[in-house]
Design a protein around this motif. Sequence first.
Motif, mmCIF file in Angstrom:
data_model
loop_
_atom_site.group_PDB
_atom_site.id
_atom_site.type_symbol
_atom_site.label_atom_id
_atom_site.label_comp_id
_atom_site.label_asym_id
_atom_site.label_seq_id
_atom_site.Cartn_x
_atom_site.Cartn_y
_atom_site.Cartn_z
ATOM 1 N N GLU A 97 0.819 -1.213 0.000
ATOM 2 C CA GLU A 97 0.000 0.000 0.000
ATOM 3 C C GLU A 97 0.851 1.261 0.000
ATOM 4 O O GLU A 97 0.655 2.162 -0.825
ATOM 5 C CB GLU A 97 -0.958 0.010 1.187
ATOM 6 C CG GLU A 97 -1.914 1.194 1.164
ATOM 7 C CD GLU A 97 -2.901 1.198 2.315
ATOM 8 O OE1 GLU A 97 -3.787 2.086 2.320
ATOM 9 O OE2 GLU A 97 -2.800 0.331 3.208
ATOM 10 N N CYS A 100 2.861 1.684 -3.341
ATOM 11 C CA CYS A 100 2.022 2.130 -4.470
ATOM 12 C C CYS A 100 1.605 3.588 -4.305
ATOM 13 O O CYS A 100 1.561 4.349 -5.280
ATOM 14 C CB CYS A 100 0.792 1.235 -4.591
ATOM 15 S SG CYS A 100 1.149 -0.426 -5.194
ATOM 16 N N GLU A 104 1.797 7.199 -6.809
ATOM 17 C CA GLU A 104 0.515 7.184 -7.513
ATOM 18 C C GLU A 104 0.373 8.336 -8.511
ATOM 19 O O GLU A 104 -0.313 8.200 -9.527
ATOM 20 C CB GLU A 104 -0.646 7.201 -6.512
ATOM 21 C CG GLU A 104 -0.723 8.429 -5.631
ATOM 22 C CD GLU A 104 -1.875 8.351 -4.640
ATOM 23 O OE1 GLU A 104 -2.708 7.426 -4.765
ATOM 24 O OE2 GLU A 104 -1.937 9.215 -3.734
ATOM 25 N N CYS A 142 0.226 -6.002 -7.826
ATOM 26 C CA CYS A 142 -0.803 -5.045 -7.416
ATOM 27 C C CYS A 142 -0.896 -3.891 -8.415
ATOM 28 O O CYS A 142 0.111 -3.456 -8.965
ATOM 29 C CB CYS A 142 -0.488 -4.489 -6.025
ATOM 30 S SG CYS A 142 -0.535 -5.735 -4.715
ATOM 31 N N GLU A 143 -2.116 -3.420 -8.621
ATOM 32 C CA GLU A 143 -2.391 -2.279 -9.504
ATOM 33 C C GLU A 143 -1.788 -2.474 -10.896
ATOM 34 O O GLU A 143 -1.209 -1.555 -11.480
ATOM 35 C CB GLU A 143 -1.876 -0.982 -8.872
ATOM 36 C CG GLU A 143 -2.558 -0.630 -7.568
ATOM 37 C CD GLU A 143 -2.170 0.745 -7.024
ATOM 38 O OE1 GLU A 143 -2.968 1.326 -6.272
ATOM 39 O OE2 GLU A 143 -1.066 1.236 -7.357
ATOM 40 N N TYR A 168 -3.119 -11.543 -8.974
ATOM 41 C CA TYR A 168 -3.355 -10.104 -8.943
ATOM 42 C C TYR A 168 -4.177 -9.758 -7.697
ATOM 43 O O TYR A 168 -5.109 -10.472 -7.328
ATOM 44 C CB TYR A 168 -4.084 -9.660 -10.211
ATOM 45 C CG TYR A 168 -3.293 -9.940 -11.464
ATOM 46 C CD1 TYR A 168 -2.272 -9.085 -11.875
ATOM 47 C CD2 TYR A 168 -3.537 -11.079 -12.220
ATOM 48 C CE1 TYR A 168 -1.523 -9.348 -13.012
ATOM 49 C CE2 TYR A 168 -2.796 -11.360 -13.361
ATOM 50 C CZ TYR A 168 -1.795 -10.493 -13.751
ATOM 51 O OH TYR A 168 -1.048 -10.753 -14.864
ATOM 52 N N ASP A 170 -5.395 -6.216 -4.970
ATOM 53 C CA ASP A 170 -5.386 -4.818 -4.549
ATOM 54 C C ASP A 170 -4.358 -4.645 -3.431
ATOM 55 O O ASP A 170 -4.222 -5.521 -2.572
ATOM 56 C CB ASP A 170 -6.792 -4.452 -4.050
ATOM 57 C CG ASP A 170 -6.830 -3.083 -3.410
ATOM 58 O OD1 ASP A 170 -6.728 -3.014 -2.165
ATOM 59 O OD2 ASP A 170 -6.944 -2.107 -4.150
ATOM 60 N N HIS A 174 -3.824 -6.947 -0.176
ATOM 61 C CA HIS A 174 -2.549 -7.648 -0.044
ATOM 62 C C HIS A 174 -1.976 -7.482 1.349
ATOM 63 O O HIS A 174 -1.603 -8.461 2.013
ATOM 64 C CB HIS A 174 -1.542 -7.113 -1.070
ATOM 65 C CG HIS A 174 -0.133 -7.552 -0.811
ATOM 66 N ND1 HIS A 174 0.693 -6.894 0.090
ATOM 67 C CD2 HIS A 174 0.596 -8.585 -1.306
ATOM 68 C CE1 HIS A 174 1.860 -7.505 0.130
ATOM 69 N NE2 HIS A 174 1.836 -8.527 -0.713
#
Length: 283
Positions: A97, A100, A104, A142-143, A168, A170, A174
């Motif tokens: 998290e 990412c 972003e 992720c993403e 895969y 999110d 995760h």
Amino acid sequence: MKNIYLIGVGLIGGSFAIDIKKHFSDTIMYGISRKETTLDEALSLNLIDKKATIADLQNADLVIISIPVDATVKLLPTILDNIADHTLVIDAGSTKEAICKVVENHPKRRNFLACHPIAGTENSGPSAAIPNLYVGKTNIICEVEKTTFKLQEKALQLFTAIGMRIRYMDPVAHDKHIAYVSHLSHISSFMLGKTVLEKEKNERDIFDMAGSGFASTVRLAKSSPAMWTPIFKQNKENVIETLEEYIHNLQHFKELMQQENFDEIYNEMENTNYIKQILNGIK
């Protein structure tokens, strides 16, 4: 992907290097590290071919980041600042998290693929790198939709070549799930090791009396605190939630012992045996 730059050349990065070189013989592997001694060791082990710096990343086809997650959060924007438009950047962090989120809005977010290969050992450093570490292992991405499709394809070709399975997820999901299946097990191992060290002052007693069950359970306590402390920090809320549930189960077990309710203890263990059916699918 001829020019590959490893930022971090320990167990994860070094094992990537071994397997990539095996499948892509024309690859030139560059190493980047804060410590010159680490790069010297990686060179002596033939994990890398040359030393490099962040400024050299403009020449990279692929950048693999395998450093502690707090360092990744700090360095990732700078890495993306220094790459070419065709460069693919992947990471191997155990949290997703924060990593990412920090990029972003970066202009080159499309060049980054957030990954977490579920593979490793309790060892660290270049000498810990081993061949085939990733064969049959799951790589959580992720993403994926935020990475340009052409670079997604390159990454998948690489992961498939070294034998990885892809899933895969999110980044928020995760971090929540990985707190249960990875982070909690490391905490349990560290605290079991701590408990034994505090109670068994005689090291010879630990060595002589520790069976294979203890050795396998406490194995993760040999993991690097420099790597795991930032993971716990980044995933603090999820880790605390898992600890609360784990402590509740331990307390319940203690109460059953105090009540001498061994029939219920048997039932609890028998019900938990179901996990064998799940783990039998993990090689």
